[in-house]
Design a protein around this motif. Structure first.
Motif, PDB file in Angstrom:
ATOM      1  N   VAL A  12       0.849  -1.193   0.000  1.00 41.80           N
ATOM      2  CA  VAL A  12       0.000   0.000   0.000  1.00 41.80           C
ATOM      3  C   VAL A  12       0.881   1.239   0.000  1.00 41.80           C
ATOM      4  N   LEU A  13       0.527   2.179  -0.861  1.00 47.91           N
ATOM      5  CA  LEU A  13       1.204   3.473  -0.921  1.00 47.91           C
ATOM      6  C   LEU A  13       0.171   4.524  -0.527  1.00 47.91           C
ATOM      7  N   THR A  14       0.414   5.225   0.568  1.00 41.21           N
ATOM      8  CA  THR A  14      -0.560   6.227   1.000  1.00 41.21           C
ATOM      9  C   THR A  14      -0.109   7.620   0.574  1.00 41.21           C
ATOM     10  N   VAL A  15      -1.064   8.403   0.069  1.00 44.77           N
ATOM     11  CA  VAL A  15      -0.779   9.780  -0.328  1.00 44.77           C
ATOM     12  C   VAL A  15      -1.795  10.667   0.389  1.00 44.77           C
ATOM     13  N   ASP A  16      -1.348  11.299   1.466  1.00 41.16           N
ATOM     14  CA  ASP A  16      -2.233  12.173   2.238  1.00 41.16           C
ATOM     15  C   ASP A  16      -1.838  13.627   2.021  1.00 41.16           C
ATOM     16  N   GLY A  17      -2.774  14.510   2.346  1.00 39.61           N
ATOM     17  CA  GLY A  17      -2.467  15.930   2.256  1.00 39.61           C
ATOM     18  C   GLY A  17      -3.740  16.733   2.146  1.00 39.61           C
ATOM     19  N   PRO A  18      -3.610  18.060   2.237  1.00 37.39           N
ATOM     20  CA  PRO A  18      -4.804  18.914   2.163  1.00 37.39           C
ATOM     21  C   PRO A  18      -5.350  19.005   0.735  1.00 37.39           C
ATOM     22  N   SER A  19      -6.534  19.537   0.632  1.00 40.11           N
ATOM     23  CA  SER A  19      -7.180  19.696  -0.667  1.00 40.11           C
ATOM     24  C   SER A  19      -6.357  20.622  -1.577  1.00 40.11           C
ATOM     25  N   GLY A  20      -6.147  20.207  -2.819  1.00 42.98           N
ATOM     26  CA  GLY A  20      -5.402  21.031  -3.764  1.00 42.98           C
ATOM     27  C   GLY A  20      -3.893  20.800  -3.710  1.00 42.98           C
ATOM     28  N   SER A  21      -3.447  19.866  -2.871  1.00 42.13           N
ATOM     29  CA  SER A  21      -2.009  19.591  -2.803  1.00 42.13           C
ATOM     30  C   SER A  21      -1.568  18.784  -4.019  1.00 42.13           C
ATOM     31  N   GLY A  22      -2.552  18.273  -4.784  1.00 45.16           N
ATOM     32  CA  GLY A  22      -2.242  17.502  -5.984  1.00 45.16           C
ATOM     33  C   GLY A  22      -2.305  16.011  -5.742  1.00 45.16           C
ATOM     34  N   LYS A  23      -2.729  15.608  -4.533  1.00 44.63           N
ATOM     35  CA  LYS A  23      -2.675  14.169  -4.214  1.00 44.63           C
ATOM     36  C   LYS A  23      -3.603  13.324  -5.090  1.00 44.63           C
ATOM     37  N   GLY A  24      -4.747  13.895  -5.501  1.00 46.46           N
ATOM     38  CA  GLY A  24      -5.679  13.129  -6.345  1.00 46.46           C
ATOM     39  C   GLY A  24      -5.048  12.808  -7.691  1.00 46.46           C
ATOM     40  N   THR A  25      -4.536  13.852  -8.341  1.00 49.59           N
ATOM     41  CA  THR A  25      -3.898  13.686  -9.649  1.00 49.59           C
ATOM     42  C   THR A  25      -2.690  12.769  -9.544  1.00 49.59           C
ATOM     43  N   VAL A  26      -1.844  13.062  -8.566  1.00 49.92           N
ATOM     44  CA  VAL A  26      -0.612  12.291  -8.379  1.00 49.92           C
ATOM     45  C   VAL A  26      -0.945  10.840  -8.024  1.00 49.92           C
ATOM     46  N   GLY A  27      -1.923  10.648  -7.141  1.00 48.79           N
ATOM     47  CA  GLY A  27      -2.318   9.294  -6.728  1.00 48.79           C
ATOM     48  C   GLY A  27      -2.802   8.472  -7.906  1.00 48.79           C
ATOM     49  N   GLN A  28      -3.641   9.092  -8.751  1.00 47.89           N
ATOM     50  CA  GLN A  28      -4.138   8.350  -9.916  1.00 47.89           C
ATOM     51  C   GLN A  28      -3.027   8.010 -10.893  1.00 47.89           C
ATOM     52  N   MET A  29      -2.117   8.973 -11.097  1.00 50.29           N
ATOM     53  CA  MET A  29      -0.998   8.714 -12.021  1.00 50.29           C
ATOM     54  C   MET A  29      -0.127   7.585 -11.483  1.00 50.29           C
ATOM     55  N   LEU A  30       0.093   7.591 -10.164  1.00 49.93           N
ATOM     56  CA  LEU A  30       0.916   6.531  -9.553  1.00 49.93           C
ATOM     57  C   LEU A  30       0.240   5.171  -9.713  1.00 49.93           C
ATOM     58  N   ALA A  31      -1.087   5.135  -9.468  1.00 53.10           N
ATOM     59  CA  ALA A  31      -1.806   3.864  -9.581  1.00 53.10           C
ATOM     60  C   ALA A  31      -1.710   3.338 -11.013  1.00 53.10           C
ATOM     61  N   GLN A  32      -1.846   4.246 -11.976  1.00 51.38           N
ATOM     62  CA  GLN A  32      -1.772   3.835 -13.381  1.00 51.38           C
ATOM     63  C   GLN A  32      -0.372   3.306 -13.721  1.00 51.38           C
ATOM     64  N   GLU A  33       0.628   4.064 -13.277  1.00 49.79           N
ATOM     65  CA  GLU A  33       2.029   3.707 -13.540  1.00 49.79           C
ATOM     66  C   GLU A  33       2.373   2.327 -12.941  1.00 49.79           C
ATOM     67  N   LEU A  34       1.890   2.101 -11.714  1.00 47.07           N
ATOM     68  CA  LEU A  34       2.234   0.856 -11.006  1.00 47.07           C
ATOM     69  C   LEU A  34       1.298  -0.291 -11.355  1.00 47.07           C
ATOM     70  N   GLY A  35       0.142   0.023 -11.969  1.00 51.01           N
ATOM     71  CA  GLY A  35      -0.869  -1.005 -12.236  1.00 51.01           C
ATOM     72  C   GLY A  35      -1.563  -1.443 -10.954  1.00 51.01           C
ATOM     73  N   PHE A  64       3.209  12.527   2.408  1.00 49.12           N
ATOM     74  CA  PHE A  64       2.333  13.629   2.810  1.00 49.12           C
ATOM     75  C   PHE A  64       2.654  14.788   1.876  1.00 49.12           C
ATOM     76  N   LEU A  65       1.663  15.121   1.035  1.00 49.95           N
ATOM     77  CA  LEU A  65       1.881  16.122  -0.003  1.00 49.95           C
ATOM     78  C   LEU A  65       1.345  17.472   0.471  1.00 49.95           C
ATOM     79  N   THR A  66       2.174  18.502   0.359  1.00 51.39           N
ATOM     80  CA  THR A  66       1.718  19.839   0.763  1.00 51.39           C
ATOM     81  C   THR A  66       1.896  20.802  -0.401  1.00 51.39           C
ATOM     82  N   ALA A  67       1.349  21.993  -0.268  1.00 47.72           N
ATOM     83  CA  ALA A  67       1.576  23.109  -1.191  1.00 47.72           C
ATOM     84  C   ALA A  67       0.982  24.317  -0.490  1.00 47.72           C
ATOM     85  N   SER A  68       1.421  25.518  -0.871  1.00 46.59           N
ATOM     86  CA  SER A  68       0.912  26.703  -0.179  1.00 46.59           C
ATOM     87  C   SER A  68      -0.594  26.845  -0.444  1.00 46.59           C
TER      88      SER A  68
END
Ligand code: DC
Length: 226
Positions: free
Chosen positions: A9-32, A149-153
């Motif tokens: 399991v790879l967990t990607v947590d963080g606040p809204s807009g940190s990019g975790k949704g986009t990044v998480g989906q790309m990672l899932a696709q990349e890793l299958g 844990f993904l952050t951004a301003s």
């Protein structure tokens, strides 16, 4: 039966807009691997409560709704999975600020979080799972192979949300979005159950100056090294 320990399991947590949704989906696709958008479960709980005319402040009733949810994520190529509730596809209504606000309220309720816990763990299936949310590393998948844990301003996060919502055709105001993001962050961080915070063993990544592909690469490098 597979257990959390056997399934990576790879967990990607963080606040809204940190990019975790986009990044998480790309990672899932990349890793299958499978992908869990746990925020969608809180959003659907809010939406289903509203549809059933349930008082959103009534914790016991909202928790009953959460317990009874029949949710499926249907993978889409190069797009976020579509979500179905009791066999009906739920559209972009799930992504509105109104539902996000209600989701943040129900997410602060311990009984609702307890009702959704096992539903979330059931997503850990071979060959692996990328789980995106606020407490994936701290509560739901504490044994995860890698925790990010993904952050951004707040300003960058508000701009990203603005672009996403505009693209979906919603009428949005950047200043109001920034304010809403700050209020929601404060509530998500201050709640007593599963507050938004990095797990002790999480890798903290600031995505402010990076595009999604650069973040994905950093996470893949970490996964190789761990
Ligand atoms: O990631 P999102 O914007 O779809 O999340 C909606 C709300 O649900 C947000 O207020 C945070 C909350 N949430 C949570 O408390 N725990 C999670 N694992 C995922 C989301």
């Amino acid at each position: 039966m597979t257990t959390e320990k056997q399934v990576p399991v790879l967990t990607v947590d963080g606040p809204s807009g940190s990019g975790k949704g986009t990044v998480g989906q790309m990672l899932a696709q990349e890793l299958g691997w499978h992908f869990l958008d746990s925020g969608a479960l809180y959003r659907i709980t809010a939406l289903a409560s509203q549809d059933q005319d349930i008082d959103i402040t009534n914790e016991a009733q909202v928790a009953l709704v959460a317990k009874g949810l029949e949710i499926k994520f249907i993978p889409q190529k190069d797009a976020p999975p579509s979500v179905s509730l009791a066999g009906q596809v739920v559209g972009d209504v799930l992504r509105t600020e109104q539902i996000a606000e209600m989701a943040s309220q129900v997410a602060a309720m311990p009984k609702v979080r307890a009702a959704l816990l096992l539903k979330q763990r059931a997503f850990a299936q071979l060959p692996g799972l990328v789980a995106d949310g606020r407490d994936m590393g701290t509560n739901v998948f504490t044994d995860a192979r890698l925790k990010i844990f993904l952050t951004a301003s707040p300003e960058i996060r508000a701009q990203r949300r603005y672009k996403q919502l505009k693209e979906k055709g919603f009428d949005v105001n950047l200043a109001r979005l920034l304010e809403e993001i700050q209020v929601r962050d404060a509530r998500d961080q201050a709640r007593t159950v599963a507050p938004l915070k990095p797990a002790d063993d999480a890798h903290i990544l600031d995505s402010s100056g990076l595009d999604a592909q650069e973040v994905v690469q950093k996470v893949l490098d970490l996964l190789k090294a761990n």
